[in-house]
Design an enzyme around this catalytic site. Structure first.
Site, PDB file in Angstrom:
ATOM      1  N   LYS A  78       1.049  -1.597  -0.171  1.00 36.28           N
ATOM      2  CA  LYS A  78       0.249  -0.209  -0.342  1.00 36.28           C
ATOM      3  C   LYS A  78       1.169   1.127  -0.005  1.00 36.28           C
ATOM      4  CE  LYS A  78      -3.673   1.669   2.773  1.00 36.28           C
ATOM      5  NZ  LYS A  78      -5.358   1.393   4.207  1.00 36.28           N
ATOM      6  N   SER A 153      -9.411   0.813   2.613  1.00 36.39           N
ATOM      7  CA  SER A 153      -9.136   2.128   1.678  1.00 36.39           C
ATOM      8  C   SER A 153      -8.031   0.808   0.842  1.00 36.39           C
ATOM      9  CB  SER A 153      -8.767   3.113   2.547  1.00 36.39           C
ATOM     10  OG  SER A 153      -7.836   2.468   3.643  1.00 36.39           O
ATOM     11  N   SER A 177      -9.686  -1.479   6.771  1.00 32.91           N
ATOM     12  CA  SER A 177      -9.588  -1.436   5.810  1.00 32.91           C
ATOM     13  C   SER A 177      -8.607  -2.215   4.880  1.00 32.91           C
ATOM     14  CB  SER A 177      -8.569  -0.354   5.316  1.00 32.91           C
ATOM     15  OG  SER A 177      -9.310   1.125   5.100  1.00 32.91           O
TER      16      SER A 177
END
Ligand code: GLN
Length: 472
Positions: A78, A153, A177
Site C-alpha cells: 500500500k 482503503s 481497510s
C-alpha cells in the site's frame, strides 16, 4: 507456465527451492500479468524498475541456502508504507513528489527475508475510505467485476492480489481497510493485535488504531507473513515487547460466539446474512459450539470510531503544510502557502475529517464528543474482554454487503462509513480479527466471514481459518 491463480507462498517456496523455476521467472510471470491486466484494474500506482535485479539477489539466497519462506516472493505494498528511495503518496496529491528517506521497519524485515517488492498500490487518500475511489490518482476496480469497487482503503493491494498481480500484499487497517477489501475481493485479510507489527515508517491516519495488515489467498500465507513481521520494534513506542505477547485466549478453539443484536442493523444485505448462517452451520458440523452472545455496546463502535479517528487525523495531517513534504502551492506569505497547499493538496474526504477532528477536539466540545467517545471505546474493550470469558472467538459477517458499484455511496458519506460497521470493534479494542472467503453470490461476488480473538490470539484465528477453508 506458472499457474498464478492458485499459487501460494508455500508452493512457490517449494518450487523455488527445487529449482522448478527461478525467482526471475516467477517475478517475470507477475510482471507479465500486471502488463496484461492492470490497465483495466489500476491496482498499482507504480511498478518498480529494479525488481529483476532484486530477483537475482533473492536467487543467490537459494544458492547459498539462506532463503526464508519469503525469499523471492513477489509482493506489493500500500502506498502509505515507506520504502527508502521510492515515492510514497498515501494516495494524496499533497505527497505527490514525496520520496521516502528510510525503510519502514516491516520493509526492512521483508527485504532481509528476500521478498521482492514489485511496487506500490492505490489506496483511498490517507486511508480514508471504503472503496479506493478517493485516491488522487484514480479509481481501482474489482478484478471479479470491473464495474465494482475493490473495497478500501487498501483496495489496490487487494485488487493486485485478487488479480494475480502479486503473491502477497500488505495493507493497513484503521477500521477494516484490509478486512473489507479482502471480503470484496475473495481474499484472506488479517488485522493483527494492535502493537504486534511496527508502525514505524507507516504514514499515520489514526495512531491508536492503525496496524499494518497482510492479505493472502490462503490463511497459511497470511500466517507466514504475520509470523515474519510481528516483532517488537524499539522505533515504535506502541510496539509490544516480546515478553508481553501472550495469547489472552485459551488454547484450542471450541466455542464461537455470535453477537446477534449487532447483526440486526439496517442495511445488511440478505445474501450476506444467509451466507453467514450457512457458515455457522458448517462450523457447527465441524464440531464447534456456536452460541449467541449479547454485547449490546458493539452497536456504538462505529459512532465512537468516527469521533476518535478524525481527532487523530486532524493532528496527524497537520504536518502536511506545503513546506516539509511534497506538494507546495504558491502564496504571497507563509500563511497563504499553508492554506493554499492544504486546500489544494488534500481531497474532499481528508478535508472533511480534518474539520470534524478539529471540532471534536476544540475547547468547548472536547468533553461532549472526544472524551465521551474514549469512554465508549473503553466500555467496548471491557465488554469484549468479558465476552471472551465465555467464548473463544466471536464471528460476524465481515461486511454488510458484497462489493458495490463504482460511483455508489460517493455522495453519501454515512452510507460509506457503514461499510465498516463490523470492522470497528476490533480496531477500537486492539484485538486481532481475520476475514475469510465464505462463498459467492449467484452473480459471482465474493462473500466473507470474520472472526475476532482476544489480544495476541492470532494463532486461534489461523487454526479456525484453516479448518474453515477445508469445510467450505
Ligand atoms: N473506511 C474506514 C475509514 O474510512 C477505513 C479506514 C482504514 O481502515 N484505513 O475510515
Amino acid at each position: 507456465m506458472i499457474d498464478l491463480t492458485t499459487l501460494t507462498i508455500e508452493t512457490a517456496h517449494k518450487e523455488l527451492t527445487n529449482g522448478t523455476y527461478t525467482v526471475r521467472e516467477l517475478v517475470q510471470a507477475y510482471l507479465d500479468e500486471i502488463k496484461k491486466r492492470d490497465g483495466d484494474v489500476h491496482a498499482y500506482l507504480e511498478v518498480y524498475d529494479d525488481v529483476l535485479k532484486e530477483a537475482d539477489r533473492a536467487q543467490a539466497m537459494f544458492t547459498d541456502k539462506t532463503a526464508t519462506l519469503l525469499t523471492g516472493i513477489p509482493c506489493a505494498l500500500k502506498d502509505n508504507i515507506l520504502v527508502e528511495g521510492k515515492h510514497a503518496s498515501a494516495g494524496s496529491k499533497i505527497l505527490e513528489k514525496y520520496t521516502s528517506v528510510y525503510d519502514a521497519t516491516v520493509i526492512k524485515a521483508l527485504k532481509k527475508a528476500g521478498a521482492i517488492i514489485l511496487g506500490r498500490t492505490n489506496m483511498d487518500e490517507f486511508a480514508m475510505g471504503s472503496s479506493t475511489q478517493t485516491s488522487a490518482y484514480g479509481v481501482t476496480r474489482n478484478p471479479y467485476d470491473l464495474s465494482r469497487v475493490p473495497g478500501g482503503s487498501s483496495g489496490g493491494s487487494a485488487a493486485a492480489l485478487a488479480g494475480n498481480m502479486a503473491l502477497m500484499t500488505l495493507g493497513t487497517e484503521t477500521c477494516g481497510s484490509v478486512r473489507q477489501p479482502a471480503s470484496f475481493c475473495g481474499l484472506v485479510g488479517l488485522k493483527p493485535t494492535y502493537g504486534a507489527l511496527s508502525r514505524h515508517g507507516i504514514i499515520a491516519m489514526g495512531n491508536s488504531l492503525d496496524q499494518v495488515s497482510p492479505f493472502g489467498k490462503k490463511v497459511s500465507d497470511v500466517e507466514i507473513v504475520h509470523t515474519m513481521l510481528a516483532h517488537y520494534d524499539p522505533e515504535d513506542a506502541t510496539s509490544v515487547p516480546e515478553n508481553l505477547r501472550v495469547p489472552q485466549g485459551r488454547p484450542g478453539v471450541k466455542k464461537i460466539g455470535v453477537p446477534r443484536s449487532f447483526l440486526t442493523g439496517e442495511g445488511i444485505d440478505p445474501r450476506t446474512l444467509q451466507n453467514f448462517e450457512q457458515s455457522l452451520e458448517k462450523l457447527k458440523n465441524a464440531g464447534y459450539a456456536i452460541v449467541d452472545i449479547d454485547v449490546p455496546i458493539l452497536k456504538y463502535s462505529l459512532a465512537a470510531y468516527y469521533v476518535i479517528m478524525p481527532a487523530e487525523v486532524s493532528t496527524n495531517l497537520s504536518r502536511f503544510d506545503g513546506i516539509r513534504y511534497g506538494f507546495s502551492a504558491e502564496g504571497k506569505n507563509l500563511m497563504e502557502v499553508y492554506t493554499k497547499s492544504r486546500g489544494q493538496g488534500f481531497g474532499k474526504e481528508a478535508r472533511r475529517r480534518i474539520l470534524l477532528g478539529t471540532y471534536v477536539l476544540s475547547h468547548g466540545y472536547y468533553d461532549a464528543y472526544y472524551m465521551k467517545a474514549l469512554e465508549v471505546r473503553e466500555q467496548i474493550s471491557r465488554a469484549l474482554r468479558d465476552a471472551f470469558k465465555e467464548v473463544d472467538l466471536i464471528a460476524t459477517p465481515t461486511t454488510p454487503s458484497p462489493a458495490f458499484k463504482i460511483g455508489e455511496k460517493m455522495d453519501d458519506p454515512v452510507a460509506m462509513y457503514l461499510c465498516d460497521v463490523f470492522a470497528a470493534p476490533a480496531n477500537l479494542a486492539g484485538i486481532p480479527a481475520l476475514a475469510l472467503p465464505s462463498g459467492m453470490t449467484e452473480d459471482g461476488l465474493p462473500l466473507s466471514i470474520q472472526f475476532m480473538a482476544p489480544h495476541f490470539s492470532e494463532q486461534a484465528l489461523f487454526e479456525v481459518g484453516k479448518k474453515f477453508e477445508t469445510i467450505r
